[in-house]
Motif scaffolding. Structure first.
Motif, PDB file in Angstrom:
ATOM      1  N   LYS A 129       0.840  -1.193   0.000  1.00 43.62           N
ATOM      2  CA  LYS A 129       0.000   0.000   0.000  1.00 43.62           C
ATOM      3  C   LYS A 129       0.876   1.245   0.000  1.00 43.62           C
ATOM      4  CE  LYS A 129      -3.796  -2.036   2.753  1.00 43.62           C
ATOM      5  NZ  LYS A 129      -4.978  -1.617   1.984  1.00 43.62           N
ATOM      6  N   MET A 131       0.685   5.454   1.087  1.00 47.42           N
ATOM      7  CA  MET A 131      -0.007   6.622   1.635  1.00 47.42           C
ATOM      8  C   MET A 131       0.970   7.783   1.704  1.00 47.42           C
ATOM      9  SD  MET A 131      -2.441   7.130   5.009  1.00 47.42           S
ATOM     10  CE  MET A 131      -1.314   7.840   6.207  1.00 47.42           C
ATOM     11  N   THR A 296      -4.522   0.122   8.360  1.00 47.81           N
ATOM     12  CA  THR A 296      -4.968  -0.335   7.039  1.00 47.81           C
ATOM     13  C   THR A 296      -4.115  -1.499   6.543  1.00 47.81           C
ATOM     14  OG1 THR A 296      -3.585   1.220   5.758  1.00 47.81           O
ATOM     15  CG2 THR A 296      -5.773   1.990   6.425  1.00 47.81           C
ATOM     16  N   VAL A 302      -9.446  -0.523   2.929  1.00 52.78           N
ATOM     17  CA  VAL A 302      -9.192   0.470   1.887  1.00 52.78           C
ATOM     18  C   VAL A 302      -9.049   1.847   2.537  1.00 52.78           C
ATOM     19  CG1 VAL A 302     -10.135   1.606  -0.160  1.00 52.78           C
ATOM     20  CG2 VAL A 302     -10.455  -0.862   0.163  1.00 52.78           C
ATOM     21  N   ASN A 303      -8.048   2.588   2.131  1.00 50.89           N
ATOM     22  CA  ASN A 303      -7.814   3.932   2.651  1.00 50.89           C
ATOM     23  C   ASN A 303      -8.752   4.912   1.950  1.00 50.89           C
ATOM     24  OD1 ASN A 303      -6.910   6.464   3.367  1.00 50.89           O
ATOM     25  ND2 ASN A 303      -4.811   6.157   2.695  1.00 50.89           N
ATOM     26  N   GLU A 304      -9.815   5.305   2.630  1.00 50.63           N
ATOM     27  CA  GLU A 304     -10.769   6.249   2.058  1.00 50.63           C
ATOM     28  C   GLU A 304     -10.582   7.664   2.599  1.00 50.63           C
ATOM     29  OE1 GLU A 304     -14.597   4.553   2.772  1.00 50.63           O
ATOM     30  OE2 GLU A 304     -14.376   3.014   1.221  1.00 50.63           O
ATOM     31  N   SER A 307      -6.196   8.780   0.091  1.00 52.53           N
ATOM     32  CA  SER A 307      -5.734   7.849  -0.946  1.00 52.53           C
ATOM     33  C   SER A 307      -4.592   8.457  -1.762  1.00 52.53           C
ATOM     34  CB  SER A 307      -6.883   7.497  -1.890  1.00 52.53           C
ATOM     35  OG  SER A 307      -7.259   8.641  -2.654  1.00 52.53           O
ATOM     36  N   SER A 309      -4.381   8.646  -4.958  1.00 51.18           N
ATOM     37  CA  SER A 309      -4.930   9.436  -6.062  1.00 51.18           C
ATOM     38  C   SER A 309      -5.363  10.822  -5.583  1.00 51.18           C
ATOM     39  CB  SER A 309      -6.106   8.707  -6.715  1.00 51.18           C
ATOM     40  OG  SER A 309      -7.139   8.477  -5.782  1.00 51.18           O
TER      41      SER A 309
END
Length: 336
Positions: A129, A131, A296, A302-304, A307, A309
């Motif tokens: 992942k 972040m 996470t 899921v990193n909401e 994120s 993006s």
């Protein structure tokens, strides 16, 4: 327990990340197994930056290296914390993701949107992942506003002003902050906090305008205006205040109240009522962001909240502000 290796042992690692790992290690959530810096003196010389200095009595023990590839060849790590200068973020993070590591990378994500999207692509193809450490998304003074907007506690927001001020960051390795090609100035490095907050709180602006002034290396003083339907946001960033300490504040007007954050904390001024200070979490936002990312990884959630993006879009907005500044402050539409 998540095992962590840290790359870059400069000011942000010593003053913010290391204290967070100490607390999280005491909670049994993480173990800092190793750290790397090309300058071995970093491990013995305490650094002081605009937000403070390293803890005097941090008892943590970890292995120390001057080559991060050697470190990862020798150590077992589930996560790598990248605290390197900005111009090294994209290359290092992408290589780590290709190796399958979970990566926490300090802000700003990269020098530009193109590099940021390459990091997002690498994360999408990795078993690990990613972040970006946009820490204010985990700061109670800002999540309080986020919750108030979503619940319409004080009605709709009608105006917002953010300020972030500091003396010049001349403590960096090889004075990299003062080299515009490697830091992109206050606009990208420090101002990005408040630009990211504008997106976090209010969404994507329709258009922006920005002016900057050059005193040290370029884009050292920044005035940004973000235009939304129903609200305009003004953000001021300035790291040219020689001899002064770091300050950050905001004042946000709602239909039914004004909320102000300064060195005293957060104060709510209801329209027609008495002021009060809401009770907020005392947890360090650096600790909160690292704990969130660790959770996470452990849970597979899921990193909401933050994120990759979204972090890339914040860099895109910075690129758009720079475009406005380079054209004398013209209004530039923001393409979401």
């Amino acid at each position: 327990m998540i095992k962590v290796a840290l790359i870059g042992f400069g000011g942000i690692a010593q003053s913010a990340h290391l204290p967070a790992y100490r607390v999280l290690q005491e909670k049994g959530k993480v173990q800092l197994v190793a750290a790397c810096d090309i300058d071995r003196k970093r491990f013995s010389n305490k650094m002081e930056i605009n937000i403070g200095s390293a803890e005097d009595d941090n008892p943590m023990e970890f292995n120390k290296y001057t080559d991060w590839k050697e470190m990862l060849a020798e150590e077992e790590a589930d996560m790598v914390d990248v605290c390197l200068p900005t111009f090294l973020h994209a290359k290092t993070t992408i290589e780590l993701l290709k190796r399958g590591y979970n990566v926490l990378c300090e802000k700003p994500m990269a020098l530009n949107y193109e590099q940021s999207t390459a990091m997002v692509e690498a994360a999408n193809q990795s078993e690990g992942k990613l972040m970006i450490a946009q820490c204010l998304r985990f700061a109670s003074a800002y999540t309080f506003i986020k919750d108030a907007i979503e619940a319409q506690t004080y009605g709709k927001p009608v105006s917002a002003v953010f300020r972030r001020m500091s003396g010049p960051p001349v403590w960096g390795w090889d004075n990299w902050f003062m080299d515009h090609s490697r830091s992109k100035g206050c606009l990208l490095d420090m101002h990005i906090h408040d630009i990211d907050m504008a997106r976090f709180l209010f969404g994507e602006p329709n258009a922006v305008t920005c002016t900057t002034k050059d005193l040290y290396s370029g884009d050292d003083i920044v005035f940004s205006r973000l235009m939304y339907d129903g609200i305009d946001v003004l953000a001021i960033g300035d790291w040219a205040q020689e001899g002064t300490g770091f300050t950050a504040d905001y004042i946000i007007a709602f239909e039914k109240a004004t909320v102000k954050m300064d060195s005293d904390g957060v104060t709510v001024y209801p329209r027609g009522g008495g002021a009060y200070m809401p009770e907020l979490s005392s947890q360090s936002f650096y600790e909160a962001e690292i704990e969130f990312f660790i959770d996470t990884i452990s849970s597979g959630a899921v990193n909401e909240v933050n994120s990759p993006s979204s972090a890339a879009t914040t860099v895109k907005l910075i690129d758009t502000l720079r475009e406005s500044a380079r054209s004398g402050g013209s209004i530039v539409s923001f393409e979401k």
